[in-house]
Design a protein around this motif. Structure first.
Motif, short mmCIF file in Angstrom:
data_model
loop_
_atom_site.label_atom_id
_atom_site.label_comp_id
_atom_site.label_asym_id
_atom_site.label_seq_id
_atom_site.Cartn_x
_atom_site.Cartn_y
_atom_site.Cartn_z
N ARG A 3 34.66 41.35 35.73
CA ARG A 3 36.22 41.58 35.31
C ARG A 3 36.96 40.06 35.14
NH1 ARG A 3 35.81 45.25 39.55
NH2 ARG A 3 36.41 43.82 41.01
N ARG A 4 36.30 39.06 36.02
CA ARG A 4 36.64 37.78 35.58
C ARG A 4 36.12 37.25 34.16
NH1 ARG A 4 40.13 33.75 36.12
NH2 ARG A 4 39.25 31.72 36.49
N HIS A 5 35.03 37.76 34.12
CA HIS A 5 34.42 37.31 32.59
C HIS A 5 35.41 37.75 31.64
CE1 HIS A 5 31.90 36.18 29.43
NE2 HIS A 5 31.60 37.41 29.18
N GLY A 43 37.71 35.93 28.82
CA GLY A 43 37.46 35.94 27.47
C GLY A 43 38.50 36.34 26.64
N ASP A 44 39.45 37.05 27.28
CA ASP A 44 40.83 37.38 26.50
C ASP A 44 41.66 36.21 26.28
OD1 ASP A 44 40.08 40.02 26.34
OD2 ASP A 44 41.11 40.61 28.24
N GLY A 45 41.50 35.03 26.77
CA GLY A 45 42.22 33.86 26.59
C GLY A 45 41.59 33.15 25.48
N LEU A 46 40.58 33.33 24.94
CA LEU A 46 40.16 32.41 23.92
C LEU A 46 40.78 32.55 22.50
CD1 LEU A 46 38.02 30.27 23.32
CD2 LEU A 46 36.17 32.24 22.56
N LEU A 47 41.17 33.75 22.18
CA LEU A 47 41.74 33.91 20.89
C LEU A 47 43.12 33.03 20.64
CD1 LEU A 47 41.79 35.55 18.33
CD2 LEU A 47 43.33 37.09 19.29
N VAL A 76 35.34 27.87 26.19
CA VAL A 76 34.00 28.40 25.87
C VAL A 76 33.18 28.50 26.92
CG1 VAL A 76 32.10 28.34 24.63
CG2 VAL A 76 34.47 28.45 23.48
N TYR A 77 33.33 26.95 27.54
CA TYR A 77 32.55 26.91 28.65
C TYR A 77 32.55 27.67 29.85
CZ TYR A 77 30.27 24.71 32.81
OH TYR A 77 29.37 24.62 33.98
N ARG A 78 34.00 27.86 30.43
CA ARG A 78 34.40 28.47 31.65
C ARG A 78 34.04 30.27 31.30
NH1 ARG A 78 40.18 28.37 32.29
NH2 ARG A 78 39.49 29.15 34.47
N ILE A 79 34.23 30.55 30.00
CA ILE A 79 33.94 31.92 29.67
C ILE A 79 32.37 32.13 29.73
CG2 ILE A 79 33.98 33.84 28.03
CD1 ILE A 79 36.68 32.43 27.13
N GLY A 80 31.68 31.25 29.19
CA GLY A 80 30.07 31.40 29.11
C GLY A 80 29.52 31.44 30.37
N ASP A 81 30.06 30.44 31.31
CA ASP A 81 29.41 30.41 32.67
C ASP A 81 29.81 31.61 33.61
OD1 ASP A 81 28.37 28.62 34.75
OD2 ASP A 81 30.52 28.94 35.82
N SER A 82 31.11 32.12 33.44
CA SER A 82 31.43 33.42 34.24
C SER A 82 30.73 34.60 33.55
CB SER A 82 32.91 33.64 34.04
OG SER A 82 33.20 34.02 32.32
N GLY A 83 30.41 34.65 32.08
CA GLY A 83 29.33 35.60 31.99
C GLY A 83 28.07 35.58 32.30
N ALA A 84 27.48 34.44 32.19
CA ALA A 84 26.27 34.13 32.77
C ALA A 84 26.09 34.64 34.18
CB ALA A 84 25.72 32.69 32.66
N LYS A 85 26.81 34.18 35.10
CA LYS A 85 26.99 34.58 36.37
C LYS A 85 27.09 36.15 36.75
CE LYS A 85 28.77 30.31 38.43
NZ LYS A 85 29.86 29.68 38.67
N ALA A 86 27.82 36.90 35.59
CA ALA A 86 28.06 38.40 35.69
C ALA A 86 26.65 38.79 35.41
CB ALA A 86 29.01 38.75 34.75
N ALA A 87 26.15 38.41 34.34
CA ALA A 87 24.74 39.01 33.88
C ALA A 87 23.63 38.82 34.84
CB ALA A 87 24.75 38.43 32.59
N TRP A 88 23.54 37.59 35.50
CA TRP A 88 22.37 37.03 36.08
C TRP A 88 22.62 37.32 37.61
CZ3 TRP A 88 18.00 37.11 33.78
CH2 TRP A 88 17.93 36.99 32.51
N GLN A 89 23.41 37.55 38.03
CA GLN A 89 23.87 37.64 39.64
C GLN A 89 22.74 38.77 40.08
OE1 GLN A 89 27.14 39.91 40.89
NE2 GLN A 89 27.00 39.07 43.05
#
Length: 171
Positions: free
Chosen positions: A77-79, A83-87, A144-157
């Motif tokens: 959910r955080r990721h 992500g919605d804030g990048l546009l 982009v860094y923050r979004i990517g970091d949160s996505g990596a954490k979500a995917a690899w937790q």
């Protein structure tokens, strides 16, 4: 868009965003600081920014599809929220890239490199363009860094072991 060759489209499209946003940000800052670079790049600068802008909703749309197909948790959910804030950042990159291209193009069309060297360099418009470009470029890259970091954490937790399993190559 949901799947590409059996893989979620989001995990493929995200690479476009991760490359294009920093590349566009760098090109924008260089062109805002150095008008001759903007003249050399010409229409490539706003086109790059447009492709970047289009890639963001494609990626977030594919991410929304993926979000509906994975187990929801706080990290996912955080990721999605980040992500919605990048546009808006991508939109800012595009608007500024188009403005820098237009101003430097008009300067070149006036037939005088002196316009670029004298008026553009001393103009408050250029100072504003440089400052805005730096702020928007930095904001976009950090986002982009923050979004990517949160996505990596979500995917690899909990998706890997901190110790080797012994089944692989130890070299």
């Amino acid at each position: 868009m949901s799947l590409v060759n059996g893989l979620p489209a989001h995990i493929l499209l995200v690479h476009l965003v991760v490359v294009l946003v920093p590349l566009t940000a760098l090109a924008l800052v260089v062109c805002a600081i150095r008008p001759r670079a903007a003249q050399r790049l010409g229409v490539v600068l706003p086109l790059l920014a447009l492709v970047t802008l289009v890639s963001v909703p494609l990626t977030t749309g594919a991410g929304e599809w993926l979000e509906g197909h994975v187990e929801s948790n706080a990290l996912v959910r955080r990721h999605a929220e980040l992500g919605d804030g990048l546009l808006p950042w991508a939109g800012g990159l595009f608007v500024l890239a188009a403005a820098v291209w237009w101003v430097t193009g008009r300067a070149a069309a006036s037939g005088s490199g002196a316009f670029v060297g004298a008026r553009w360099s001393a103009a408050p418009v250029r100072v504003a363009a440089v400052v805005l470009s730096l702020v928007v470029a930095a904001g976009a890259v950090v986002d982009v860094y923050r979004i990517g970091d949160s996505g990596a954490k979500a995917a690899w937790q909990d998706g890997f072991s901190r110790t080797a399993s012994g089944g692989g190559d130890d070299d």
